[in-house]
Design an enzyme around this catalytic site. Structure first.
Site, PDB file in Angstrom:
ATOM      1  N   LYS A   1       0.887  -1.181   0.000  1.00 21.29           N
ATOM      2  CA  LYS A   1       0.000   0.000   0.000  1.00 21.29           C
ATOM      3  C   LYS A   1       0.916   1.220   0.000  1.00 21.29           C
ATOM      4  O   LYS A   1       1.200   1.817   1.051  1.00 21.29           O
ATOM      5  CB  LYS A   1      -0.926  -0.045   1.227  1.00 21.29           C
ATOM      6  CG  LYS A   1      -2.082   0.931   1.146  1.00 21.29           C
ATOM      7  CD  LYS A   1      -3.115   0.629   2.206  1.00 21.29           C
ATOM      8  CE  LYS A   1      -4.099   1.764   2.385  1.00 21.29           C
ATOM      9  NZ  LYS A   1      -4.914   2.076   1.216  1.00 21.29           N
TER      10      LYS A   1
HETATM   11  C1  PLP Z   1      -6.358   0.287  -4.093  1.00 20.00           C
HETATM   12  C2  PLP Z   1      -7.107  -0.290  -2.935  1.00 20.00           C
HETATM   13  N1  PLP Z   1      -7.694  -1.488  -3.055  1.00 20.00           N
HETATM   14  C3  PLP Z   1      -8.381  -2.039  -2.045  1.00 20.00           C
HETATM   15  C4  PLP Z   1      -8.504  -1.397  -0.830  1.00 20.00           C
HETATM   16  C5  PLP Z   1      -9.271  -2.041   0.282  1.00 20.00           C
HETATM   17  O1  PLP Z   1      -8.391  -2.454   1.292  1.00 20.00           O
HETATM   18  P1  PLP Z   1      -8.833  -2.494   2.812  1.00 20.00           P
HETATM   19  O2  PLP Z   1     -10.085  -3.279   2.856  1.00 20.00           O
HETATM   20  O3  PLP Z   1      -7.717  -3.170   3.500  1.00 20.00           O
HETATM   21  O4  PLP Z   1      -9.033  -1.099   3.248  1.00 20.00           O
HETATM   22  C6  PLP Z   1      -7.907  -0.144  -0.656  1.00 20.00           C
HETATM   23  C7  PLP Z   1      -8.000   0.568   0.625  1.00 20.00           C
HETATM   24  O5  PLP Z   1      -7.090   0.544   1.402  1.00 20.00           O
HETATM   25  C8  PLP Z   1      -7.177   0.414  -1.722  1.00 20.00           C
HETATM   26  O6  PLP Z   1      -6.593   1.613  -1.594  1.00 20.00           O
END
Ligand code: PLP
Length: 320
Positions: free
Chosen positions: A158
């Protein structure tokens, strides 16, 4: 857009006033996007504020940092405690907690392996990320911008820089009057939203893009898979086509900020009957119960804040 105000920001072990939480303009992460972060939520439960899936978020933060050669100068336990302390210091629920790992000066020169690695953590009020559509259904469009292949930038990290792609897709969708964009992977299969994973419902089963589609391994995605299985719905992870999306019975996004957001149409195509479908609603209800700490099966997903770190105002109230 999120309101960015809180009382305190945790910076490398110090609790700093919100207005004083500065970094130098010659910050390597600011120039090149080499930073990693998390988005975490704290919810109100009968026992006070609780942080949702804290351990998984800390693990992902550390994994993301490792991809970018950043050694966070705090252990996973210390990071988890710092998140709890930041939540307690701000005392906002529901809150959105944003730990950010960044590298300081020297800014210039891309392959900086020596600049100091820092950790900052903010906790701000959480709002409905996708507006009204968060509950009644979001209008989304297939983005002209595709997700980069993980051979270029690993999607499991991330990383701040990944979000220039999300920004392009999100801005394009917003300018066209949509609440969210759906990005395809380099092979033309569904990948995810700008800040969410995506699920389809077809014939009573859930489908979601697999790890090969260059997605972020969403923690809400993981929670929804568990909830769906516990509700008796099979979940299949596989490459999914636009065809499968447009002809789905139901579709929804999942993400920490977006939570579970039904998709009511994609471009000019209504999804299912254009309202949150029955399986989506069941999963939304199970999620709402889990985050409020009302289902003991998911109790381990919540880290209580008050119990770990009693906040000063609570302590004062007890004495008074
Ligand atoms: C690109 C992306 N995909 C998916 C998610 C969903 O991830 P999470 O459920 O861990 O927040 C996020 C959010 O963090 C994101 O930025």
């Amino acid at each position: 857009m999120m309101a960015a105000n809180g009382r305190k920001i945790w910076m490398d072990g110090r609790m700093v006033d919100f207005a004083d939480a500065h970094v130098h303009v010659l910050n390597h992460s600011l120039h090149y996007g080499v930073g990693v972060f998390e988005g975490i939520r704290a919810y109100e439960t009968a026992e006070g504020a609780a942080i949702f899936r804290l351990k998984e978020h800390v693990t992902r933060l550390v994994t993301s940092a490792r991809f970018y050669h950043m050694k966070i100068p705090f252990s996973p336990d210390e990071i988890a405690k710092a998140v709890v302390d930041t939540q307690a210091a701000n005392d906002i629920v529901p809150s959105y907690i944003r730990p950010l790992v960044y590298r300081g000066e020297p800014a210039l020169g891309v392959k900086n392996l020596v600049g100091k690695v820092s950790l900052a953590i903010a906790a701000i009020p959480a709002k409905k990320y996708l507006g009204e559509g968060s509950e009644s259904g979001v209008r989304a469009k297939i983005s002209p911008f595709r997700k980069p292949h993980s051979d270029a930038t690993p999607s499991f990290a991330k990383a701040a820089g990944n979000y220039i792609n999300s920004y392009l897709a999100g801005a394009d969708a917003a300018k066209d009057g949509y609440e969210e964009a759906i990005l395809l992977d380099q092979n033309g299969f569904l990948a995810e939203g700008t800040g969410e994973n995506i699920f389809l419902v077809r014939g009573g089963k859930l489908y979601t893009p697999g790890l090969e589609s260059d997605i972020l391994l969403g923690i809400t995605r993981d929670s929804v898979i568990r909830l769906a299985l516990d509700l008796g719905f099979p979940v299949i992870e596989k490459a999914l086509s636009v065809n499968e999306l447009l002809s789905a019975d139901e579709a929804f996004f999942t993400g920490t900020y977006a939570e579970i957001a039904p998709i009511k149409d994609v471009g000019h195509y209504p999804i299912g009957s254009n309202v949150p479908g029955p399986i989506t609603r069941k999963i939304m209800a199970a999620f709402a119960t889990a985050i409020r700490g009302e289902d003991p099966r998911y109790a381990s997903w919540l880290t209580p804040v008050a119990r770990l770190v009693p906040t000063a105002p609570r302590a004062r109230r007890t004495r008074g």
